[in-house]
Scaffold this active site. Sequence first.
Site, PDB file in Angstrom:
ATOM      1  CG  HIS A   1      -1.764   1.161   1.432  1.00 49.88           C
ATOM      2  ND1 HIS A   1      -3.079   1.180   1.018  1.00 49.88           N
ATOM      3  CD2 HIS A   1      -1.532   2.384   1.978  1.00 49.88           C
ATOM      4  CE1 HIS A   1      -3.618   2.347   1.305  1.00 49.88           C
ATOM      5  NE2 HIS A   1      -2.696   3.096   1.896  1.00 49.88           N
TER       6      HIS A   1
ATOM      7  CG  HIS B   1      -6.001   8.985  13.873  1.00 52.00           C
ATOM      8  ND1 HIS B   1      -6.388   8.587  12.614  1.00 52.00           N
ATOM      9  CD2 HIS B   1      -6.971   8.540  14.709  1.00 52.00           C
ATOM     10  CE1 HIS B   1      -7.535   7.916  12.682  1.00 52.00           C
ATOM     11  NE2 HIS B   1      -7.901   7.880  13.955  1.00 52.00           N
TER      12      HIS B   1
END
Length: 444
Positions: A295, A368
């Site tokens: 990814h 986050h």
Amino acid sequence: MTSKEEFKYLSGFGSEFATEDPRCPGALPVGQNNPQKCPYGLYAEQLSGTAFTAPRHENKRSWLYRIRPSVIHKPFVPLNVAQYFKHNWNENEPNPNQMRWKPYDIPSSDNVVDFVQGLHTVCGAGDPKARNGIAIHVYLCNTSMVNLCFYNSDGNFLFVPQQGRLKITTEFGKLTVDPNEICVIQQGIRFSIEVEGPTRGYILEVFDAHFQLPYLGPIGANGLANPRDFLTPVAWFEDRDVPEGFRVVTKFQGKLFEAKQLHSPFDVVAWHGNYAPYKYNLEYFMVINATQFDHADPSIFTVLTCPSNKPGVAIADFVIFPPRWAVQDHTFRPPYYHRNCMSEFMGLIKGNYEAKEDGFAPGGASLHSIMTPHGPDYKCFEGASNGELKPVRVADGTQAFMFETSLSLAVTKWGEETCQKLDHTYYECWQPLKKHFDPNWKPE
């Protein structure tokens, strides 16, 4: 992009433009910027977005030819209409937990709120007085600004509409901005926003410098956001007296101030330069992706960046996760579990985000923070670990985005408490993750 544009545009990111309202042909002076007498009896005024001595390839400025100079106004006075629009990063104790917000509430029809009144700060870091830092806001409004304009003395606004079209009148001309488009209105540029009912969106504010296209490196000359797809308004003016007073609101050192003048500020008949507002349709983003294994890092989805003085490190990146193909072999295709030296604020314009299809809704957000772990929820992990690895479409009908920054973001009291949209059960999406370790495993 709207099916029928109401206004005319110039194309190209950072281009040097020259434009005049067709009602006044020849309004742009020929051969010099500030003649003794401008055509049509106009005033020449320069708007500088960088220091005069900035390197030529970085220098940002435009010349405006207007009916009255912008200096004609009464003194500024403090304005208290947006109590949750602020830069007090110390009002809350730090909180390293993963945070997720349900969709922010838009004012009801019996509570009339314009864009300025509807500004709410979620988080940020830094100091606009020192010209370093960012702030992340949401706008929640339902009525248009009338005889009222706004300009930001502290930095640039990047708008991400989520619900409702924005009709923006600026000193440089008019823009229409729909959900799945973005708009940047740079420091000092005056604008007014007209809406058509319940309206919601996100704003990334940067204090340091201006947004630019990321360097492409090995990608080459093409890919990601292409300069020609950025649109800047053609000159448009109104010669309108406002006897009751036109309100000019500025954000200065994190506070709002208001001055009144007796005419419309949108009286620029012609302008030329490379410092102007612009918009971009996210559908035009040319995705670069992995085609063999693994990814790829989210940096390949960067639309705009505001670099810091440290090479390769951004004060802020604007990143999107658009519809695309996933074709990698022998790969866990969703985002990997991750701890990062950057802060990641995500929002959702439409659809369902691929890594968390439950609980992350359009008009909401997540944060986050630096070194706080995050990644796919249990449902996403199990599905991606056991599914057949054939080419599949990812994120069709969806548009998620991320404001990523090297700064450690503090959440405001409104963001953590007052808005009452913080999802205190967010952490639960990772709790079902199981131990799959098998000490007797052997390769096939």
